[in-house]
Every structure is written in C-alpha cells, then in structure tokens.
Motif scaffolding. Structure first.
Motif, PDB file in Angstrom:
ATOM      1  N   SER A  30       0.813  -1.218   0.000  1.00 33.24           N
ATOM      2  CA  SER A  30       0.000   0.000   0.000  1.00 33.24           C
ATOM      3  C   SER A  30       0.843   1.263   0.000  1.00 33.24           C
ATOM      4  O   SER A  30       0.316   2.367   0.159  1.00 33.24           O
ATOM      5  CB  SER A  30      -0.912   0.003   1.232  1.00 33.24           C
ATOM      6  N   THR A  31       2.139   1.144  -0.199  1.00 30.49           N
ATOM      7  CA  THR A  31       3.026   2.308  -0.159  1.00 30.49           C
ATOM      8  C   THR A  31       2.848   3.162  -1.409  1.00 30.49           C
ATOM      9  O   THR A  31       3.059   2.683  -2.522  1.00 30.49           O
ATOM     10  CB  THR A  31       4.480   1.872  -0.030  1.00 30.49           C
ATOM     11  N   ASN A  32       2.478   4.435  -1.211  1.00 29.89           N
ATOM     12  CA  ASN A  32       2.334   5.381  -2.313  1.00 29.89           C
ATOM     13  C   ASN A  32       3.423   6.441  -2.329  1.00 29.89           C
ATOM     14  O   ASN A  32       3.625   7.104  -3.359  1.00 29.89           O
ATOM     15  CB  ASN A  32       0.978   6.076  -2.237  1.00 29.89           C
ATOM     16  N   ARG A  52       6.789  10.081  -4.875  1.00 27.52           N
ATOM     17  CA  ARG A  52       5.372   9.774  -4.771  1.00 27.52           C
ATOM     18  C   ARG A  52       4.916   9.104  -6.053  1.00 27.52           C
ATOM     19  O   ARG A  52       5.187   9.575  -7.146  1.00 27.52           O
ATOM     20  CB  ARG A  52       4.559  11.056  -4.532  1.00 27.52           C
ATOM     21  N   TYR A 102       5.436   7.293   3.953  1.00 25.50           N
ATOM     22  CA  TYR A 102       4.347   8.210   4.250  1.00 25.50           C
ATOM     23  C   TYR A 102       3.023   7.474   4.445  1.00 25.50           C
ATOM     24  O   TYR A 102       2.764   6.444   3.832  1.00 25.50           O
ATOM     25  CB  TYR A 102       4.178   9.229   3.123  1.00 25.50           C
ATOM     26  N   ARG A 103       2.186   8.083   5.246  1.00 25.69           N
ATOM     27  CA  ARG A 103       0.840   7.600   5.477  1.00 25.69           C
ATOM     28  C   ARG A 103      -0.035   7.917   4.269  1.00 25.69           C
ATOM     29  O   ARG A 103      -0.063   9.070   3.808  1.00 25.69           O
ATOM     30  CB  ARG A 103       0.283   8.287   6.727  1.00 25.69           C
ATOM     31  N   GLY A 104      -0.700   6.939   3.727  1.00 27.36           N
ATOM     32  CA  GLY A 104      -1.615   7.140   2.618  1.00 27.36           C
ATOM     33  C   GLY A 104      -0.916   7.690   1.388  1.00 27.36           C
ATOM     34  O   GLY A 104       0.182   7.274   1.025  1.00 27.36           O
ATOM     35  N   SER A 105      -1.573   8.666   0.724  1.00 27.68           N
ATOM     36  CA  SER A 105      -1.036   9.307  -0.459  1.00 27.68           C
ATOM     37  C   SER A 105      -0.995  10.809  -0.205  1.00 27.68           C
ATOM     38  O   SER A 105      -1.955  11.523  -0.517  1.00 27.68           O
ATOM     39  CB  SER A 105      -1.904   8.989  -1.677  1.00 27.68           C
ATOM     40  N   PRO A 106       0.083  11.308   0.362  1.00 24.45           N
ATOM     41  CA  PRO A 106       0.116  12.703   0.790  1.00 24.45           C
ATOM     42  C   PRO A 106       0.183  13.677  -0.383  1.00 24.45           C
ATOM     43  O   PRO A 106       0.741  13.368  -1.433  1.00 24.45           O
ATOM     44  CB  PRO A 106       1.389  12.777   1.621  1.00 24.45           C
ATOM     45  N   SER A 116       3.603  13.489   8.598  1.00 28.13           N
ATOM     46  CA  SER A 116       2.951  12.732   7.514  1.00 28.13           C
ATOM     47  C   SER A 116       3.511  11.322   7.366  1.00 28.13           C
ATOM     48  O   SER A 116       3.019  10.546   6.562  1.00 28.13           O
ATOM     49  CB  SER A 116       3.120  13.479   6.188  1.00 28.13           C
ATOM     50  N   ASP A 118       4.415   7.500   8.622  1.00 28.36           N
ATOM     51  CA  ASP A 118       3.942   6.521   9.602  1.00 28.36           C
ATOM     52  C   ASP A 118       4.999   5.474   9.960  1.00 28.36           C
ATOM     53  O   ASP A 118       4.869   4.811  10.997  1.00 28.36           O
ATOM     54  CB  ASP A 118       2.640   5.838   9.135  1.00 28.36           C
TER      55      ASP A 118
END
Length: 130
Positions: A30-32, A52, A102-106, A116, A118
């Motif tokens: 899930s790494t973006n 990113r 990073y958390r999610g897709s910053p 930002s 994690d």
C-alpha cells in the motif's frame, strides 16, 4: 507493519558522493510515497527528498532547496528499495539520515512534514569532513 532498514552512510570528504539505500519489508503493497529526512545534531528533523507514485508505472520526485541538483531519489520496485544518491556533498549535509514511509497518499506540501510519516528507519549517519 512496515520495516525500513537504511545503509550506505559513512565519512566522506567535501565534494564526494555517497548512495544511501532503504530496504523495505512487511506490508509495503500500500506504499504510495516514501522519502528521506535528516537530522543534524541539535537540530530538528528536516525533509530532504520525496518520491510519490504517479498513478502509473513510476513516480514524481521532490527535493528541498538545500539538496536540489545534488541529490537524486529513486526507487527499485523489484528490490523494494529506495535510494538517495548524494553528490557534491558539503559539511552542512552532515546528519543522521532517515528513510520514511508516508501515510496514505500525501499531497506534495504534506511530504515536507515528519507528521505525515507513519514508518521510520533507524537512521544512517553521514559525515562530510576533510
């Protein structure tokens, strides 16, 4: 959980080069976005470079003004490894360098802030000195 392990730090003379590597393991699918931060002794942790995913087969890169033109961030999908090629190193580049997931897709501006992130690596020391 995501586990990040940095390597490649060391002592180098001004003008020299180093390549840092960050090997990622665990739940990395899930790494973006990933990046590099650094923390000089007695100072706050600061953004160095970020990568990113662009929604296709590659990613976009971002750099702090202090390193732009000298450092290059890249990602090897097959090895699940993030790199930071550092050229024309200066004494002010001396710091503990951390790999970050990073958390999610910053959004781009969020990549500059440690909040930002994690997951962090343990850090690798880079010392630029003659």
């Amino acid at each position: 959980q995501v586990h990040l392990v940095e390597s490649g730090g060391g002592l180098v003379q001004p003008g020299g080069s180093l390549r840092l590597a960050c090997a990622a393991s665990g739940r990395t699918a899930s790494t973006n976005a990933m990046g590099w931060f650094r923390q000089p002794v007695g100072k706050e942790r600061e953004f160095v470079a970020g990568w990113r995913w662009n929604g296709g087969s590659g990613g976009n890169s971002y750099y702090s003004s202090a390193v732009k033109g000298r450092f290059t961030i890249s990602r090897d999908y097959a090895k699940n490894t993030l790199y930071l090629q550092m050229n024309s190193l200066k004494p002010e580049d001396t710091a503990l360098y951390y790999c970050a997931r990073y958390r999610g897709s910053p959004i781009m501006s969020a990549m500059w802030v440690p909040e930002s992130v994690d997951y962090w690596g343990q850090g690798t020391q880079v010392t630029v000195s003659s």
